[in-house]
Design an enzyme around this catalytic site. Sequence first.
Site, PDB file in Angstrom:
ATOM      1  N   TYR A   9      -4.255  -8.426  11.562  1.00 50.69           N
ATOM      2  CA  TYR A   9      -5.419  -7.526  11.696  1.00 50.69           C
ATOM      3  C   TYR A   9      -5.771  -7.254  13.154  1.00 50.69           C
ATOM      4  CZ  TYR A   9      -5.924  -7.239   6.724  1.00 50.69           C
ATOM      5  OH  TYR A   9      -5.670  -6.959   5.407  1.00 50.69           O
ATOM      6  N   GLN A  45     -10.918   4.760   1.611  1.00 51.79           N
ATOM      7  CA  GLN A  45     -10.232   3.477   1.386  1.00 51.79           C
ATOM      8  C   GLN A  45      -9.818   2.887   2.733  1.00 51.79           C
ATOM      9  OE1 GLN A  45      -7.358   3.755  -2.233  1.00 51.79           O
ATOM     10  NE2 GLN A  45      -7.505   5.822  -1.386  1.00 51.79           N
ATOM     11  N   VAL A  73      -9.834   1.455   6.541  1.00 51.44           N
ATOM     12  CA  VAL A  73     -10.679   0.482   7.257  1.00 51.44           C
ATOM     13  C   VAL A  73     -10.810   0.876   8.730  1.00 51.44           C
ATOM     14  CG1 VAL A  73     -10.204  -1.405   5.654  1.00 51.44           C
ATOM     15  CG2 VAL A  73      -8.656  -1.045   7.592  1.00 51.44           C
ATOM     16  N   HIS A 109     -13.293  -0.255   1.130  1.00 47.98           N
ATOM     17  CA  HIS A 109     -12.415  -1.398   1.410  1.00 47.98           C
ATOM     18  C   HIS A 109     -12.807  -2.088   2.703  1.00 47.98           C
ATOM     19  CE1 HIS A 109      -9.036   0.443  -1.258  1.00 47.98           C
ATOM     20  NE2 HIS A 109      -9.999  -0.104  -1.969  1.00 47.98           N
ATOM     21  N   ASN A 124      -2.477  16.345  -0.095  1.00 45.82           N
ATOM     22  CA  ASN A 124      -1.600  15.237   0.245  1.00 45.82           C
ATOM     23  C   ASN A 124      -0.292  15.767   0.806  1.00 45.82           C
ATOM     24  OD1 ASN A 124      -1.846  12.322   0.090  1.00 45.82           O
ATOM     25  ND2 ASN A 124      -0.055  12.352  -1.256  1.00 45.82           N
ATOM     26  N   LEU A 125       0.471  14.837   1.443  1.00 45.54           N
ATOM     27  CA  LEU A 125       1.767  15.299   1.954  1.00 45.54           C
ATOM     28  C   LEU A 125       2.727  15.557   0.797  1.00 45.54           C
ATOM     29  CD1 LEU A 125       3.079  15.789   4.704  1.00 45.54           C
ATOM     30  CD2 LEU A 125       4.011  13.477   4.641  1.00 45.54           C
ATOM     31  N   ALA A 132      -2.131  16.658   6.590  1.00 48.28           N
ATOM     32  CA  ALA A 132      -3.599  16.749   6.506  1.00 48.28           C
ATOM     33  C   ALA A 132      -4.189  17.569   7.658  1.00 48.28           C
ATOM     34  CB  ALA A 132      -4.196  15.341   6.506  1.00 48.28           C
TER      35      ALA A 132
HETATM   36  C1  BV8 Z   1     -10.022  -5.191  -7.510  1.00 48.39           C
HETATM   37  C2  BV8 Z   1      -7.938  -3.103   2.817  1.00 48.39           C
HETATM   38  C3  BV8 Z   1     -11.355  -6.179  -9.225  1.00 48.39           C
HETATM   39  C4  BV8 Z   1      -7.332  -4.116   3.708  1.00 48.39           C
HETATM   40  C5  BV8 Z   1      -6.666  -2.673   0.780  1.00 48.39           C
HETATM   41  C6  BV8 Z   1      -3.427  -8.410  -9.415  1.00 48.39           C
HETATM   42  C7  BV8 Z   1      -4.338  -9.241  -8.805  1.00 48.39           C
HETATM   43  C8  BV8 Z   1      -5.537  -8.752  -8.270  1.00 48.39           C
HETATM   44  C9  BV8 Z   1      -5.804  -7.400  -8.358  1.00 48.39           C
HETATM   45  C10 BV8 Z   1      -4.864  -6.591  -8.941  1.00 48.39           C
HETATM   46  C11 BV8 Z   1      -3.696  -7.067  -9.486  1.00 48.39           C
HETATM   47  N1  BV8 Z   1      -2.995  -6.013  -9.999  1.00 48.39           N
HETATM   48  C12 BV8 Z   1      -3.688  -4.873  -9.775  1.00 48.39           C
HETATM   49  C13 BV8 Z   1      -4.827  -5.209  -9.154  1.00 48.39           C
HETATM   50  C14 BV8 Z   1      -5.836  -4.324  -8.715  1.00 48.39           C
HETATM   51  C15 BV8 Z   1      -5.524  -4.075  -7.235  1.00 48.39           C
HETATM   52  C16 BV8 Z   1      -4.528  -2.933  -7.206  1.00 48.39           C
HETATM   53  O1  BV8 Z   1      -4.894  -1.812  -7.455  1.00 48.39           O
HETATM   54  N2  BV8 Z   1      -3.264  -3.260  -6.867  1.00 48.39           N
HETATM   55  C17 BV8 Z   1      -2.266  -2.210  -6.847  1.00 48.39           C
HETATM   56  C18 BV8 Z   1      -1.321  -2.428  -5.661  1.00 48.39           C
HETATM   57  C19 BV8 Z   1      -1.546  -2.197  -8.183  1.00 48.39           C
HETATM   58  N3  BV8 Z   1      -6.779  -3.710  -6.625  1.00 48.39           N
HETATM   59  C20 BV8 Z   1      -7.532  -4.677  -6.082  1.00 48.39           C
HETATM   60  O2  BV8 Z   1      -7.224  -5.821  -5.940  1.00 48.39           O
HETATM   61  C21 BV8 Z   1      -8.903  -4.178  -5.636  1.00 48.39           C
HETATM   62  N4  BV8 Z   1      -9.896  -5.053  -6.192  1.00 48.39           N
HETATM   63  O3  BV8 Z   1      -9.314  -4.656  -8.329  1.00 48.39           O
HETATM   64  O4  BV8 Z   1     -11.067  -6.047  -7.828  1.00 48.39           O
HETATM   65  C22 BV8 Z   1     -12.511  -5.318  -9.557  1.00 48.39           C
HETATM   66  C23 BV8 Z   1     -12.395  -3.940  -9.471  1.00 48.39           C
HETATM   67  C24 BV8 Z   1     -13.476  -3.142  -9.815  1.00 48.39           C
HETATM   68  C25 BV8 Z   1     -14.670  -3.740 -10.241  1.00 48.39           C
HETATM   69  C26 BV8 Z   1     -14.784  -5.129 -10.309  1.00 48.39           C
HETATM   70  C27 BV8 Z   1     -13.686  -5.923  -9.962  1.00 48.39           C
HETATM   71  C28 BV8 Z   1      -9.017  -4.221  -4.125  1.00 48.39           C
HETATM   72  C29 BV8 Z   1      -8.079  -3.192  -3.514  1.00 48.39           C
HETATM   73  C30 BV8 Z   1      -8.315  -3.108  -2.018  1.00 48.39           C
HETATM   74  C31 BV8 Z   1      -7.230  -3.809  -1.282  1.00 48.39           C
HETATM   75  N5  BV8 Z   1      -7.387  -3.519   0.139  1.00 48.39           N
HETATM   76  N6  BV8 Z   1      -6.858  -2.462   2.080  1.00 48.39           N
HETATM   77  C32 BV8 Z   1      -6.337  -3.485   4.610  1.00 48.39           C
HETATM   78  O5  BV8 Z   1      -6.375  -2.252   4.846  1.00 48.39           O
HETATM   79  O6  BV8 Z   1      -5.528  -4.259   5.123  1.00 48.39           O
HETATM   80  S1  BV8 Z   1      -5.463  -1.781  -0.044  1.00 48.39           S
HETATM   81  C33 BV8 Z   1      -4.764  -0.544   0.890  1.00 48.39           C
HETATM   82  O7  BV8 Z   1      -4.285   0.435  -0.051  1.00 48.39           O
HETATM   83  C34 BV8 Z   1      -5.659   0.252   1.806  1.00 48.39           C
HETATM   84  O8  BV8 Z   1      -7.029   0.077   1.585  1.00 48.39           O
HETATM   85  C35 BV8 Z   1      -5.275   1.671   1.464  1.00 48.39           C
HETATM   86  O9  BV8 Z   1      -6.203   2.578   1.842  1.00 48.39           O
HETATM   87  C36 BV8 Z   1      -5.155   1.521   0.029  1.00 48.39           C
HETATM   88  C37 BV8 Z   1      -4.604   2.661  -0.730  1.00 48.39           C
HETATM   89  O10 BV8 Z   1      -3.455   3.112  -0.057  1.00 48.39           O
HETATM   90  P1  BV8 Z   1      -3.461   4.612   0.488  1.00 48.39           P
HETATM   91  O11 BV8 Z   1      -4.643   4.784   1.376  1.00 48.39           O
HETATM   92  O12 BV8 Z   1      -3.347   5.542  -0.647  1.00 48.39           O
HETATM   93  O13 BV8 Z   1      -2.192   4.601   1.402  1.00 48.39           O
HETATM   94  P2  BV8 Z   1      -0.669   4.757   0.924  1.00 48.39           P
HETATM   95  O14 BV8 Z   1       0.201   4.383   2.086  1.00 48.39           O
HETATM   96  O15 BV8 Z   1      -0.485   4.079  -0.383  1.00 48.39           O
HETATM   97  O16 BV8 Z   1      -0.516   6.332   0.669  1.00 48.39           O
HETATM   98  C38 BV8 Z   1      -0.632   7.226   1.763  1.00 48.39           C
HETATM   99  C39 BV8 Z   1      -0.558   8.626   1.193  1.00 48.39           C
HETATM  100  O17 BV8 Z   1      -0.745   9.557   2.269  1.00 48.39           O
HETATM  101  C40 BV8 Z   1       0.791   8.956   0.556  1.00 48.39           C
HETATM  102  O18 BV8 Z   1       0.567   9.561  -0.705  1.00 48.39           O
HETATM  103  C41 BV8 Z   1       1.416   9.960   1.540  1.00 48.39           C
HETATM  104  O19 BV8 Z   1       2.155  10.968   0.855  1.00 48.39           O
HETATM  105  C42 BV8 Z   1       0.213  10.561   2.191  1.00 48.39           C
HETATM  106  N7  BV8 Z   1       0.454  11.018   3.569  1.00 48.39           N
HETATM  107  C43 BV8 Z   1       1.243  10.443   4.516  1.00 48.39           C
HETATM  108  N8  BV8 Z   1       1.175  11.160   5.651  1.00 48.39           N
HETATM  109  C44 BV8 Z   1       0.324  12.196   5.418  1.00 48.39           C
HETATM  110  C45 BV8 Z   1      -0.133  12.102   4.099  1.00 48.39           C
HETATM  111  N9  BV8 Z   1      -0.980  12.998   3.560  1.00 48.39           N
HETATM  112  C46 BV8 Z   1      -1.393  14.016   4.356  1.00 48.39           C
HETATM  113  N10 BV8 Z   1      -0.998  14.170   5.639  1.00 48.39           N
HETATM  114  C47 BV8 Z   1      -0.136  13.292   6.199  1.00 48.39           C
HETATM  115  N11 BV8 Z   1       0.261  13.464   7.472  1.00 48.39           N
END
Ligand code: BV8
Length: 228
Positions: A52, A90, A92, A108, A201-202, A219
């Site tokens: 971090y 989402q 940080v 987040h 989105n991209l 974006a």
């Molecule tokens: C929860 C913060 C319960 C820290 C992040 C097993 C155990 C525990 C939980 C789970 C489990 N299985 C599933 C879960 C739920 C889990 C989850 O969803 N897991 C996934 C992987 C399956 N979620 C959780 O644990 C959440 N908590 O569920 O608690 C609860 C819920 C509700 C109510 C009560 C209880 C907590 C999730 C938060 C985790 N923290 N980050 C840090 O940043 O280090 S996650 C991380 O992913 C970031 O926050 C990030 O923002 C987030 C999502 O990712 P994206 O932002 O979408 O980024 P990504 O790279 O994926 O995509 C980028 C996109 O941009 C792409 O589509 C790309 O095409 C596009 N792009 C790229 N370049 C461009 C572009 N678009 C436009 N222009 C460009 N130039």
Amino acid sequence: MNVFVLTGAGISAESGLGTFRDPGGLWRRFDPMRLATPEAFAEAPEEVHAFYNLRRQGVRAAVPNAAHAALARLEAGLTARGGRLFLCTQNVDDLHERAGARAVIHMHGELMRARCTACGAGRPWADDLAVDTACPACGRRGGMRPDVVWFGEVPLHLDAIAEALDDSDLFVAIGTSGAVYPAAGFVARARAAGIPTHEINLAPSDTAGLFMKATYGPATQAVPDFVD
Ligand code: BV8
């Protein structure tokens, strides 16, 4: 008009901050289960701090891009007309704020804040963190952590988010893969409420099929085109 915008790492990609799941993305290079869970922090706090601290340096060096600026303009324009932009991110990083957005909901958490696990005190934090960093509030060492939401932790402001989403006239997702819940579920909630949905989105996200409209491209081009 009330607009709900959800942003993800893609909106900060052109500011030089990595995304998570694109080729070369953070979760492609690092294992989130070893760096972004409470268990990982308990087991290897120095490794988590190093990860971090590196990202915090990246955010300090980054500058907001045209997409962040366009959303700040959208917020000002809607407010001036008696409407509202609910900007839920989402991310940080603090690039929305540095682009001029006034009300940003960090579901987040925030990389530029730290929190003490012993006393719960949180505060702005731009420096490095280490295991022996003393909490400025209670003085204890070993408990300071990044004030972000890790996997398995409950995201922030969920009640306010649900209320704003249900009260919106348009739901827009920008720069998110739709991979992480509960954020990825917001579009389904909007559709169920009959709210128009638009993905910018991209490339099509994991939830692309749920959006009524979509604009694909960088974006910094697609968001100003959408806003202006
Ligand atoms: C929860 C913060 C319960 C820290 C992040 C097993 C155990 C525990 C939980 C789970 C489990 N299985 C599933 C879960 C739920 C889990 C989850 O969803 N897991 C996934 C992987 C399956 N979620 C959780 O644990 C959440 N908590 O569920 O608690 C609860 C819920 C509700 C109510 C009560 C209880 C907590 C999730 C938060 C985790 N923290 N980050 C840090 O940043 O280090 S996650 C991380 O992913 C970031 O926050 C990030 O923002 C987030 C999502 O990712 P994206 O932002 O979408 O980024 P990504 O790279 O994926 O995509 C980028 C996109 O941009 C792409 O589509 C790309 O095409 C596009 N792009 C790229 N370049 C461009 C572009 N678009 C436009 N222009 C460009 N130039």
